[in-house]
Write an enzyme that holds these catalytic residues in place. Structure first.
Site, PDB file in Angstrom:
ATOM      1  N   TYR A 142       0.825  -1.205   0.000  1.00 11.41           N
ATOM      2  CA  TYR A 142       0.000   0.000   0.000  1.00 11.41           C
ATOM      3  C   TYR A 142       0.866   1.266   0.000  1.00 11.41           C
ATOM      4  O   TYR A 142       0.394   2.336  -0.360  1.00 11.41           O
ATOM      5  CB  TYR A 142      -0.951   0.025   1.206  1.00 11.41           C
ATOM      6  N   LYS A 193       3.119 -15.310   2.156  1.00 15.77           N
ATOM      7  CA  LYS A 193       3.184 -16.147   0.956  1.00 15.77           C
ATOM      8  C   LYS A 193       4.653 -16.393   0.633  1.00 15.77           C
ATOM      9  O   LYS A 193       5.169 -15.941  -0.407  1.00 15.77           O
ATOM     10  CB  LYS A 193       2.474 -15.442  -0.207  1.00 15.77           C
ATOM     11  N   ASP A 226      -3.218 -17.559   1.712  1.00 12.53           N
ATOM     12  CA  ASP A 226      -4.424 -18.049   1.022  1.00 12.53           C
ATOM     13  C   ASP A 226      -5.054 -19.200   1.812  1.00 12.53           C
ATOM     14  O   ASP A 226      -6.275 -19.271   1.970  1.00 12.53           O
ATOM     15  CB  ASP A 226      -4.107 -18.469  -0.425  1.00 12.53           C
ATOM     16  N   ASP A 250      -5.692  -6.691   5.373  1.00 20.72           N
ATOM     17  CA  ASP A 250      -6.892  -6.005   4.892  1.00 20.72           C
ATOM     18  C   ASP A 250      -7.936  -7.039   4.467  1.00 20.72           C
ATOM     19  O   ASP A 250      -9.106  -6.963   4.859  1.00 20.72           O
ATOM     20  CB  ASP A 250      -6.493  -5.102   3.702  1.00 20.72           C
ATOM     21  N   ASP A 254     -11.497  -8.604   6.666  1.00 20.46           N
ATOM     22  CA  ASP A 254     -12.873  -8.548   6.153  1.00 20.46           C
ATOM     23  C   ASP A 254     -13.526  -9.934   6.238  1.00 20.46           C
ATOM     24  O   ASP A 254     -14.704 -10.056   6.553  1.00 20.46           O
ATOM     25  CB  ASP A 254     -12.913  -8.046   4.700  1.00 20.46           C
TER      26      ASP A 254
HETATM   27  C1  IPM Z   1      -9.471  -0.855   5.855  1.00 21.00           C
HETATM   28  C2  IPM Z   1      -9.928  -0.191   4.590  1.00 21.00           C
HETATM   29  C3  IPM Z   1      -8.817   0.727   4.098  1.00 21.00           C
HETATM   30  C4  IPM Z   1      -7.617  -0.126   3.760  1.00 21.00           C
HETATM   31  C5  IPM Z   1      -9.186   1.641   2.913  1.00 21.00           C
HETATM   32  C6  IPM Z   1     -10.410   2.486   3.210  1.00 21.00           C
HETATM   33  C7  IPM Z   1      -8.022   2.497   2.493  1.00 21.00           C
HETATM   34  O1  IPM Z   1     -10.271  -1.158   3.651  1.00 21.00           O
HETATM   35  O2  IPM Z   1      -9.136  -0.149   6.808  1.00 21.00           O
HETATM   36  O3  IPM Z   1      -9.422  -2.089   5.896  1.00 21.00           O
HETATM   37  O4  IPM Z   1      -7.524  -0.633   2.640  1.00 21.00           O
HETATM   38  O5  IPM Z   1      -6.757  -0.290   4.606  1.00 21.00           O
HETATM   39 MG    MG Z   2     -10.306  -3.116   4.385  1.00 18.50          MG
END
Ligand code: IPM
Ligand code: MG
Length: 370
Positions: A142, A193, A226, A250, A254
């Site tokens: 990132y 990985k 993965d 990230d 999720d």
């Molecule tokens: C998170 C979000 C952020 C990220 C975005 C909004 C930049 O998805 O905090 O997980 O990718 O880190």
């Molecule tokens: Mg995120």
């Protein structure tokens, strides 16, 4: 009584709505004399762009730097999809993380018993789940340079992102994970990985070394990222602390969020290194959910992730760990009573708006305070 400066950045979409519920809790803490919280508000994301032409202004960056904790709502939305890349809403969040040096992102995924049926997974898979994802937050792909799109002149373009990690970055995030594991079930799973990425090979090597030298009391396992995603939906309770890089963290967080029933449930803390003199860490607390522009302004947003993020601030920045526990108990009590915003209603209609959910949690907190 200690006094603390909280800098509030509600942001876009549902950010301001869920932040309002935290403000009510802050006001109650102040009124009760439990703490002295001074609050100040700033702009971030699309709303900052509309006002300042930047995703966060220099003045607000300075306030964030000087605060004891930043409380962050959410950024982004279709309104700003076409703004230049450098000033897109997410740039404000990434700048805060980078400039405040918030390298350690803690994302706990806890499945409250009352919500086990709201998850898309079977009850037995998620009931009682309590895992912690420790995501590296200021390095990796990132932030790595070069980060470009080049016109190759033959009708083709080339996009480049750079995945880069140095030893010290892996050392410090793995120490955070091992230290937290010591307060929990004493197991760390390191996800990378190494089978295809040089940063994965280095990550594995450094985590292994830090573990052997400093944390022999903790169980360490290595898992390919993965496979970790697959294991998270197969049998997530095998994990305690998962430590991983920025990109994998990230994605994996999720996945972990959905195990808990809804993205609207997941809080996070982002911490910097302790200050040499004061021991104080710079910090930012934010829900993992985004700005959810589709439901903004409808009262459907779940404020729990934002409120639980404030709970993490109480624990990690404001020296009020027992109040963090009480806030968690208040959330659990409200869920046990069947109070539900739409995202956790399991396909049924919601029986609480954002404000009603916030108020119900505050009522339970008050009951726990006496
Ligand atoms: C998170 C979000 C952020 C990220 C975005 C909004 C930049 O998805 O905090 O997980 O990718 O880190
Ligand atoms: Mg995120």
């Amino acid at each position: 009584m200690a006094s603390y400066n909280l800098f509030l950045l509600p942001g876009d979409g549902i950010g301001p709505e869920v932040m309002k519920e935290v403000e009510a809790i802050i006001a109650w803490f102040n009124a009760q004399g439990i703490a002295r919280f001074e609050t100040d508000h700033g702009l971030v994301g699309g709303t900052a762009y509309d006002t300042h032409g930047q995703a966060i202004s220099e003045a607000d960056m300075a306030k964030a730097m000087a605060s004891d904790a930043v409380l962050f709502g959410a950024v982004g939305g279709p309104k700003w999809e076409k703004v230049p890349y450098e000033v897109r809403p997410e740039a404000g969040l990434l700048r805060l993380r980078k400039d405040l040096g918030l390298f350690a992102n803690l994302r706990p995924a806890i499945c409250y018993p009352a919500l086990a049926d709201a998850s898309s997974l079977k009850r037995e898979v998620v009931e009682g789940l309590d895992i912690l994802i420790v995501r590296e937050l200021t390095g990796g792909v990132y932030f790595g340079e070069p980060k470009t799109i080049t016109d190759l002149g033959n009708g083709q373009k080339r996009g480049i992102d750079t995945q880069v990690y140095e030893t010290y970055e892996i050392e410090r995030i793995s120490r955070v994970a091992f230290e937290l594991a010591r307060t929990r079930r004493k197991k760390v799973s390191s996800a990378e990985k190494r089978n295809v990425m040089k940063t994965g090979v280095l990550w594995n090597e450094v985590v292994t070394r830090v573990h052997a030298a400093e944390y022999p009391d903790i169980q360490l396992e290595h898992v390919l990222a993965d496979n970790c995603a697959m294991q998270l939906v197969r049998w997530p309770k095998q994990y305690d602390v998962i430590v991983t890089d920025n990109l994998f963290g990230d994605v994996l967080s999720d996945v972990a969020a959905m195990l808990t029933g809804s993205l609207g449930m997941l809080p996070s803390a982002s911490l910097g290194a302790p200050d040499q003199k004061t021991g104080r860490r710079k910090s930012l607390y934010e829900p993992v959910h985004g700005s959810a522009p589709d439901i903004a302004g409808t009262g459907a947003a779940n404020p729990i992730a934002m409120i639980a993020s404030f709970g993490m601030a109480l624990r990690y920045s404001l020296g009020l760990g027992e109040w963090a526990d009480k806030l968690d108990q208040a959330i659990a009590a409200v869920l046990a009573k069947g109070i539900r915003t739409r995202d956790i209603a399991g396909g049924q209609p919601a029986n609480a708006t954002t404000t009603q959910m916030g108020a119900a949690i505050l009522t339970e907190l008050k009951a726990l305070a006496v």
